[in-house]
Write an enzyme that holds these catalytic residues in place. Structure first.
Site, short mmCIF file in Angstrom:
data_model
loop_
_atom_site.label_atom_id
_atom_site.label_comp_id
_atom_site.label_asym_id
_atom_site.label_seq_id
_atom_site.Cartn_x
_atom_site.Cartn_y
_atom_site.Cartn_z
N ASP A 29 3.52 1.95 -1.64
CA ASP A 29 3.97 2.31 -2.98
C ASP A 29 2.84 2.55 -3.97
O ASP A 29 2.92 3.46 -4.81
CB ASP A 29 4.86 1.20 -3.56
N THR A 30 1.80 1.72 -3.92
CA THR A 30 0.90 1.65 -5.07
C THR A 30 -0.58 1.80 -4.79
O THR A 30 -1.39 1.83 -5.72
CB THR A 30 1.10 0.30 -5.81
N ARG A 31 -0.99 1.85 -3.52
CA ARG A 31 -2.43 1.79 -3.23
C ARG A 31 -3.23 2.88 -3.94
O ARG A 31 -4.29 2.62 -4.50
CB ARG A 31 -2.67 1.91 -1.72
N GLY B 7 0.80 -1.22 0.00
CA GLY B 7 0.00 0.00 0.00
C GLY B 7 0.83 1.26 0.00
O GLY B 7 0.43 2.29 -0.54
N GLU C 200 1.34 -13.19 2.44
CA GLU C 200 0.42 -13.39 1.32
C GLU C 200 1.12 -14.18 0.22
O GLU C 200 0.55 -15.10 -0.36
CB GLU C 200 -0.02 -12.03 0.75
N GLY D 242 -13.16 -4.84 11.93
CA GLY D 242 -13.08 -5.58 13.17
C GLY D 242 -12.47 -6.96 13.02
O GLY D 242 -12.09 -7.58 14.01
#
Length: 455
Positions: free
Chosen positions: A17-19, A15, A81, A47
């Site tokens: 760099d590129t979000r 996020g 991930e 949550g």
């Protein structure tokens, strides 16, 4: 592939760099192509723990796109991930596509530069076995065939993204519209339509083709199959399939409904409500036809429907394609149609096969039903709808029942096709019932020709 796939695409990215730039643009392009995409800030429920939810989403995705950027390896979550993604690739055959954004693929594979610095930091904070798994997954992913922004499309992000998204759609082999349970005879007719559309030629002109024929002859089925075939792969900026244009226009506020559907399909609505038909026409003129579009208008029966949708060849951008299905050529006279395609009725072999699928759930009649099936096929005269209806109606009936029903059909005059099919008429949906008048006209024409030949 995992059995319980929910998402078409999972995006793994940093996020930092590129979000808000590249990933946001990629997500928008995926959604324009109707690819259901998981991205952590759009699909996570507030949550919930981010780790387990992300890992579950990876398992539930058909494709994972990994956006390698300078800070990707600095994120523990990105690396977790990545390990999960590569595990899903090995276990389920998940499709994995790496994208190298503002970083050299060799630096990712060899873990040099900023990646080397990131792992030096990780080795001080985390268990070495975990770090080893991260390194292994990173090397494995970076060796896959992917996309390097710096070496494609001259670094143009928009072109680069469209190319990548189109490949994802091709790999998933997605169709947009349900065509037919048993698409018998569709391929050669789609091929013929593609010749009229001049697909594959170098011409960048607007192309308008009308598919013309009586109801039940397969016009809509052919148009759907063509739409599925080309709506992703011919660089259209937007596409729309407007079904049942004629019947919809007859409903209260029907023209406005069609206008809103068109703008929504072309991703131009902006949650904007059309206040009136005239207002909608101006909105479409102003916003829709400035881009290269694929548009299918199904069941047009009145020129007013084209006017309400502001369909005008002179307004369309080069390379746009319009396909219209109609039973009345005069209703599309304003379009300056390039070609009129009248699909041929199914031949005997195709008719028998289509009928058999509906009657027996196989491509040929079962034993003891061969001659009876030939009688039905001869009666149907190659009309797909008639074959489907009679096949479904006679399915699971005994030979004596077949003979009884066929006797009833033969007693009805040739021009009374509605009476012939009254046997199963009550079980039809509204759209199929509406087609009966056209089928009746077809048989009336055949009967008239027979009478004239006798005199």
């Amino acid at each position: 592939m995992a059995a319980s796939c929910i998402y078409d695409v999972f995006l793994s990215f940093s996020g930092v760099d590129t979000r808000k730039n590249f990933t946001a643009h990629l997500l928008a392009a995926l959604e324009r192509h109707d690819l259901y995409t998981f991205r952590d800030d759009t699909k996570l429920t507030r949550g919930e723990e981010i780790g387990p939810e992300l890992l579950k989403a990876i398992e539930q995705s058909k494709v994972s796109i990994i956006i390698f950027s300078k800070s990707y390896a600095s994120s523990r979550w990105c690396l977790d991930e990545l390990v999960k993604i590569m595990n899903c690739k090995r276990r389920f055959g998940q499709i994995v596509i790496p994208i190298f954004y503002d970083i050299q693929p060799s630096d990712v594979r060899s873990q040099r530069g900023c990646y080397e610095e990131a792992f030096a930091s990780h080795e001080k904070r985390f268990d070495m076995k975990m770090v080893k798994n991260w390194r292994s997954a990173l090397k494995e992913a970076a060796n896959l065939s992917g996309y390097d922004l710096q070496n494609m499309a001259n670094g143009c992000e928009s072109t680069f993204i469209e190319t990548a998204v189109r490949e994802v759609a091709d790999k998933l082999n997605l169709t947009c519209l349900s065509v037919a349970d048993y698409p018998v005879g569709i391929k050669p007719r789609v091929k013929k339509l593609s010749e009229f559309l001049k697909l594959g030629s170098n011409s960048d002109n607007v192309r308008i083709v009308a598919i013309w024929g009586i109801g039940g002859s397969g016009k809509t089925t052919i148009a759907k199959a063509m739409y599925n075939r080309i709506h992703r792969i011919h660089e259209f900026e937007s596409s729309s399939f407007l079904a049942n244009v004629g019947p919809t226009s007859m409903q209260p506020n029907g023209f406005v409904e069609l206008q809103e559907k068109l703008l929504c399909d072309l991703r131009l609505d902006g949650n904007q409500r059309i206040r009136s038909q005239d207002y909608g026409i101006e909105v479409i003129k102003r916003r829709a036809w400035c881009r290269k579009v694929l548009l299918v208008l199904d069941d047009v029966d009145n020129i007013r429907q084209l006017r309400a949708l502001a369909i005008n060849r002179d307004l369309l951008r080069s390379g746009s394609i319009i396909i219209v299905t109609t039973r009345n050529l005069s209703s599309v006279s304003s379009l300056q149609v390039d070609e009129v395609y009248k699909p041929k009725e199914l031949n005997r072999e195709e008719s028998l096969q289509l009928f058999s699928w509906h009657a027996f759930r196989r491509d040929q009649p079962v034993e003891d039903y061969e001659i009876l099936s030939e009688e039905v096929v001869s009666y149907a005269k190659g009309l797909p709808l008639v074959l489907e209806i009679l096949g479904s109606f006679l399915s699971d009936k005994t030979v004596p029942e077949w003979r009884s029903e066929l006797k009833k059909l033969k007693k009805i005059p040739n021009n009374d096709v509605q009476g012939k099919l009254r046997l199963s008429f009550d079980s039809l949906d509204n759209e199929q019932r509406g087609l009966f008048l056209d089928i009746a006209c077809f048989f009336l024409l055949e009967w008239t020709k027979t009478c004239q030949s006798k005199h």
